[in-house]
Motif scaffolding. Structure first.
Motif, PDB file in Angstrom:
ATOM      1  N   ILE A 168       0.841  -1.205   0.000  1.00  0.00           N
ATOM      2  CA  ILE A 168       0.000   0.000   0.000  1.00  0.00           C
ATOM      3  C   ILE A 168       0.867   1.241   0.000  1.00  0.00           C
ATOM      4  O   ILE A 168       0.638   2.210  -0.753  1.00  0.00           O
ATOM      5  CB  ILE A 168      -0.941  -0.003   1.228  1.00  0.00           C
ATOM      6  CG1 ILE A 168      -1.995  -1.102   1.101  1.00  0.00           C
ATOM      7  CG2 ILE A 168      -1.645   1.353   1.389  1.00  0.00           C
ATOM      8  CD1 ILE A 168      -2.871  -1.271   2.335  1.00  0.00           C
ATOM      9  N   GLU A 216       2.500   1.645  -3.356  1.00  0.00           N
ATOM     10  CA  GLU A 216       1.581   2.065  -4.405  1.00  0.00           C
ATOM     11  C   GLU A 216       1.169   3.520  -4.272  1.00  0.00           C
ATOM     12  O   GLU A 216       0.973   4.213  -5.279  1.00  0.00           O
ATOM     13  CB  GLU A 216       0.339   1.174  -4.392  1.00  0.00           C
ATOM     14  CG  GLU A 216      -0.669   1.502  -5.501  1.00  0.00           C
ATOM     15  CD  GLU A 216      -1.867   0.550  -5.489  1.00  0.00           C
ATOM     16  OE1 GLU A 216      -2.849   0.821  -6.205  1.00  0.00           O
ATOM     17  OE2 GLU A 216      -1.804  -0.471  -4.748  1.00  0.00           O
ATOM     18  N   ASN A 217       1.076   4.064  -3.065  1.00  0.00           N
ATOM     19  CA  ASN A 217       0.523   5.393  -2.857  1.00  0.00           C
ATOM     20  C   ASN A 217       1.580   6.441  -2.504  1.00  0.00           C
ATOM     21  O   ASN A 217       1.393   7.626  -2.825  1.00  0.00           O
ATOM     22  CB  ASN A 217      -0.543   5.345  -1.761  1.00  0.00           C
ATOM     23  CG  ASN A 217      -1.754   4.522  -2.162  1.00  0.00           C
ATOM     24  OD1 ASN A 217      -2.660   5.029  -2.820  1.00  0.00           O
ATOM     25  ND2 ASN A 217      -1.763   3.245  -1.781  1.00  0.00           N
ATOM     26  N   CYS A 218       2.629   6.072  -1.790  1.00  0.00           N
ATOM     27  CA  CYS A 218       3.682   7.038  -1.448  1.00  0.00           C
ATOM     28  C   CYS A 218       5.044   6.336  -1.517  1.00  0.00           C
ATOM     29  O   CYS A 218       5.675   6.074  -0.484  1.00  0.00           O
ATOM     30  CB  CYS A 218       3.443   7.647  -0.081  1.00  0.00           C
ATOM     31  SG  CYS A 218       3.041   6.468   1.228  1.00  0.00           S
ATOM     32  N   ALA A 270      -1.511  10.223   3.598  1.00  0.00           N
ATOM     33  CA  ALA A 270      -2.906   9.784   3.498  1.00  0.00           C
ATOM     34  C   ALA A 270      -3.872  10.949   3.619  1.00  0.00           C
ATOM     35  O   ALA A 270      -5.005  10.884   3.108  1.00  0.00           O
ATOM     36  CB  ALA A 270      -3.196   8.743   4.574  1.00  0.00           C
ATOM     37  N   LYS A 284      -4.153  12.754  -0.074  1.00  0.00           N
ATOM     38  CA  LYS A 284      -4.888  12.108  -1.162  1.00  0.00           C
ATOM     39  C   LYS A 284      -5.433  10.768  -0.671  1.00  0.00           C
ATOM     40  O   LYS A 284      -4.880  10.173   0.273  1.00  0.00           O
ATOM     41  CB  LYS A 284      -3.972  11.889  -2.367  1.00  0.00           C
ATOM     42  CG  LYS A 284      -2.848  10.900  -2.110  1.00  0.00           C
ATOM     43  CD  LYS A 284      -2.030  10.652  -3.368  1.00  0.00           C
ATOM     44  CE  LYS A 284      -0.959   9.577  -3.107  1.00  0.00           C
ATOM     45  NZ  LYS A 284      -0.175   9.268  -4.332  1.00  0.00           N
ATOM     46  N   PHE A 305      -5.934   6.811  -0.560  1.00  0.00           N
ATOM     47  CA  PHE A 305      -5.079   5.662  -0.857  1.00  0.00           C
ATOM     48  C   PHE A 305      -5.910   4.581  -1.529  1.00  0.00           C
ATOM     49  O   PHE A 305      -7.103   4.413  -1.270  1.00  0.00           O
ATOM     50  CB  PHE A 305      -4.432   5.119   0.416  1.00  0.00           C
ATOM     51  CG  PHE A 305      -3.195   5.844   0.846  1.00  0.00           C
ATOM     52  CD1 PHE A 305      -2.939   7.140   0.422  1.00  0.00           C
ATOM     53  CD2 PHE A 305      -2.257   5.232   1.666  1.00  0.00           C
ATOM     54  CE1 PHE A 305      -1.796   7.820   0.816  1.00  0.00           C
ATOM     55  CE2 PHE A 305      -1.111   5.892   2.069  1.00  0.00           C
ATOM     56  CZ  PHE A 305      -0.879   7.187   1.645  1.00  0.00           C
ATOM     57  N   ARG A 306      -5.220   3.815  -2.400  1.00  0.00           N
ATOM     58  CA  ARG A 306      -5.846   2.681  -3.058  1.00  0.00           C
ATOM     59  C   ARG A 306      -4.937   1.464  -2.955  1.00  0.00           C
ATOM     60  O   ARG A 306      -3.703   1.591  -2.844  1.00  0.00           O
ATOM     61  CB  ARG A 306      -6.133   2.984  -4.531  1.00  0.00           C
ATOM     62  CG  ARG A 306      -7.200   4.046  -4.723  1.00  0.00           C
ATOM     63  CD  ARG A 306      -7.487   4.270  -6.200  1.00  0.00           C
ATOM     64  NE  ARG A 306      -8.566   5.226  -6.393  1.00  0.00           N
ATOM     65  CZ  ARG A 306      -9.859   4.904  -6.401  1.00  0.00           C
ATOM     66  NH1 ARG A 306     -10.208   3.625  -6.225  1.00  0.00           N
ATOM     67  NH2 ARG A 306     -10.776   5.829  -6.578  1.00  0.00           N
ATOM     68  N   TYR A 307      -5.584   0.294  -3.036  1.00  0.00           N
ATOM     69  CA  TYR A 307      -4.818  -0.949  -3.036  1.00  0.00           C
ATOM     70  C   TYR A 307      -5.539  -1.940  -3.944  1.00  0.00           C
ATOM     71  O   TYR A 307      -6.670  -2.368  -3.674  1.00  0.00           O
ATOM     72  CB  TYR A 307      -4.694  -1.530  -1.625  1.00  0.00           C
ATOM     73  CG  TYR A 307      -3.921  -2.837  -1.594  1.00  0.00           C
ATOM     74  CD1 TYR A 307      -2.557  -2.864  -1.880  1.00  0.00           C
ATOM     75  CD2 TYR A 307      -4.561  -4.033  -1.277  1.00  0.00           C
ATOM     76  CE1 TYR A 307      -1.844  -4.050  -1.851  1.00  0.00           C
ATOM     77  CE2 TYR A 307      -3.848  -5.219  -1.229  1.00  0.00           C
ATOM     78  CZ  TYR A 307      -2.488  -5.238  -1.534  1.00  0.00           C
ATOM     79  OH  TYR A 307      -1.797  -6.425  -1.515  1.00  0.00           O
ATOM     80  N   ARG A 337      -8.569   3.716   3.624  1.00  0.00           N
ATOM     81  CA  ARG A 337      -8.359   4.956   4.372  1.00  0.00           C
ATOM     82  C   ARG A 337      -7.434   4.666   5.541  1.00  0.00           C
ATOM     83  O   ARG A 337      -7.644   3.670   6.272  1.00  0.00           O
ATOM     84  CB  ARG A 337      -9.691   5.500   4.868  1.00  0.00           C
ATOM     85  CG  ARG A 337      -9.595   6.870   5.477  1.00  0.00           C
ATOM     86  CD  ARG A 337     -10.919   7.601   5.318  1.00  0.00           C
ATOM     87  NE  ARG A 337     -12.028   6.819   5.854  1.00  0.00           N
ATOM     88  CZ  ARG A 337     -12.481   6.917   7.106  1.00  0.00           C
ATOM     89  NH1 ARG A 337     -11.901   7.771   7.929  1.00  0.00           N
ATOM     90  NH2 ARG A 337     -13.491   6.210   7.508  1.00  0.00           N
TER      91      ARG A 337
END
Length: 385
Positions: free
Chosen positions: A224, A227-229, A278, A281, A283-285, A291
Motif C-alpha cells: 500500500i 503504491e501510494n507514497c 494519506a 490524497k 489511498f488505493r490498493y 483509508r
C-alpha cells in the motif's frame, strides 16, 4: 251512664210491683163490697142501707173505667216490661262486650307489662353494654394516647436520624462529586495514556479480508505504501512493523464491512509520513479505496464520531474543518480560527448566527452516538487531525 240506667230500671220494676199490690187491694175492696156474692155482702146483707140508683150506675161506670184503666195500665206495663227486657238484654250484651274488652285490655296490659319488663331488661343490658364499652373506650383511648406518644417519640428519633442522614448524604454527595471528578480525570488520563500508547499505530480502514488469504498483513501494508507514497520507501528503505493485526481478532460473519487493520510502526517518523501522505490524497490498493488514520482509543473515536455530520457540512461550506487531538473541532471563518470542545459549544455558536444555522440545519436525535445532541451517522469510523 250505664249504672244510672240500671238504677232507673230497678226503680221501674219496684213501681210496677207496688201498683200491682195496690190494684189487688182496690179490687178486693170494691168487689167484696159491692159484689152480691162477696163475703162482706154476705156478712152485712141485712144491714146494707139503700143506695141510690144513680150511685150504682156511677159505681158501675167507675168500675168500667177502672177496668179499662187497668187494661191500659197492664198493656203499658207489658210494653214497658218488654222495653226493659230489651234494654236488659242490650245491657247484658254490652256487659259481655265490656267483659271481652276488659279481658282484652287485661291481656294487653299483661303483654305491655311483659314488654315493659323486657324493655327494662334490655335497657339494663344496654346500660351494662354501654358501661363496658365506655370502660373499653377508656382503655382504647389510653392505649391510643400511649401509641401516639410512642409515635411522636419515634418521629422525633426519625427526624433526628433523617437530619443526620441528610448531613451524611450531603457529605457523601460531596465525596461522590469529588470521586466523579477524579474518575473523569482518571478516565481522561487513561484515554490520554492509551492514545499515547497508540501514537505509533495506524488504522487501515476498508481493506478487503480476502487479501489476508494470499499475503500477510505486513506485506500488504508495504505494498500500500509502495503504491501510494513510494518516496517514503525510497528515503527510509524497508518499513519496519512491530505488530499488525485485524481488530477485532475474531471475524463476525454478520459484518458487511471488513475489519480494521491496526499496524504498530517501530519508527514513529515513518508512521507520521504515511499519515500525512494519506491526508493529502485517498489511498488505493489493487483498485480498492482504503483509508489510513491515526489509531486512537475507543472513547476518543466515539467523541470524534460525534463531529461527523458537522465536519462534512463544514467541509462542504468551505470552512476548512479539522479535528484536533483528542476530539476538538476547528473551523476557519471570516479570517479567524474557531475552536470547539463539544458539539454543544458549536450549536450555541451557530445559534447566534442565523445565516450559518440555516446552512447547517443540525437536528438532534435519540441515539447512543448522538448523546451530545446532534445527528451522527453510525458508519463514520475515521478521524481527522
Amino acid at each position: 251512664m250505664r249504672g244510672t240506667r240500671a238504677q232507673t230500671n230497678t226503680g221501674r220494676k219496684e213501681g210496677v210491683n207496688l201498683n200491682k199490690q195496690q190494684k189487688q187491694k182496690k179490687e178486693t175492696t170494691i168487689d167484696s163490697y159491692y159484689s152480691p156474692n162477696g163475703t162482706e155482702g154476705e156478712r152485712s146483707a141485712n144491714d146494707k142501707p139503700e143506695i141510690p140508683a144513680n150511685w150504682i150506675q156511677a159505681v158501675e161506670e167507675l168500675k168500667t173505667q177502672l177496668r179499662e184503666a187497668e187494661d191500659n195500665w197492664e198493656k203499658n206495663l207489658k210494653i214497658k216490661i218488654s222495653h226493659l227486657e230489651t234494654e236488659a238484654l242490650e245491657l247484658k250484651q254490652e256487659n259481655s262486650v265490656l267483659k271481652a274488652k276488659i279481658i282484652q285490655l287485661e291481656n294487653e296490659a299483661k303483654e305491655m307489662k311483659d314488654e315493659a319488663k323486657e324493655m327494662k331488661d334490655e335497657i339494663k343490658r344496654m346500660k351494662d353494654s354501654l358501661q363496658r364499652n365506655s370502660d373499653q373506650k377508656g382503655k382504647d383511648d389510653q392505649k391510643a394516647k400511649d401509641e401516639i406518644q410512642s409515635l411522636r417519640t419515634r418521629v422525633k428519633q426519625l427526624e433526628s436520624s433523617d437530619l443526620t442522614r441528610q448531613h451524611d448524604t450531603i457529605r457523601q454527595n460531596k465525596k461522590n462529586e469529588k470521586i466523579e471528578e477524579n474518575v473523569k480525570h482518571l478516565i481522561h488520563k487513561t484515554d490520554d495514556l492509551e492514545n499515547h500508547s497508540r501514537r505509533d499505530n495506524l488504522r487501515i480502514i476498508g481493506l478487503p479480508e480476502d487479501h489476508d488469504k494470499r499475503k500477510s498483513l505486513d506485506i500488504i501494508l508495504e505494498e500500500i505504501i509502495q503504491e501510494n507514497c513510494p518516496e517514503i520507501l525510497e528515503q527510509e528503505g524497508k518499513v519496519e512493523i512491530e505488530r499488525i493485526h485485524r481488530s477485532p481478532p475474531v471475524f463476525n460473519p454478520q459484518l458487511t464491512t471488513p475489519r480494521n487493520v491496526i499496524a504498530k510502526f517501530k519508527n514513529n517518523q515513518i508512521k507520521e509520513q504515511v499519515l500525512q501522505a494519506a491526508k493529502k490524497k485517498p489511498f488505493r490498493y489493487h483498485g480498492n479505496m482504503v483509508r489510513i488514520t491515526q489509531d486512537l482509543s475507543a472513547s476518543t473515536l466515539k467523541d470524534r464520531k460525534a463531529w461527523n455530520m458537522i465536519f462534512r457540512k463544514a467541509r462542504e461550506l468551505g470552512l476548512q474543518p479539522r479535528i484536533k487531538y483528542p476530539s476538538k473541532l476547528t473551523i476557519f471563518l471570516q479570517g479567524k480560527v474557531w475552536s470547539f470542545n463539544t458539539t454543544e459549544e458549536f450549536q450555541a455558536f451557530i445559534n447566534k448566527r442565523p445565516d450559518l444555522n440555516r446552512k447547517f440545519e443540525v437536528q438532534p436525535q435519540n441515539s447512543r452516538e448522538s448523546s451530545k445532541g446532534l445527528m451522527i451517522p453510525c458508519s463514520f469510523q475515521g478521524h481527522h487531525a
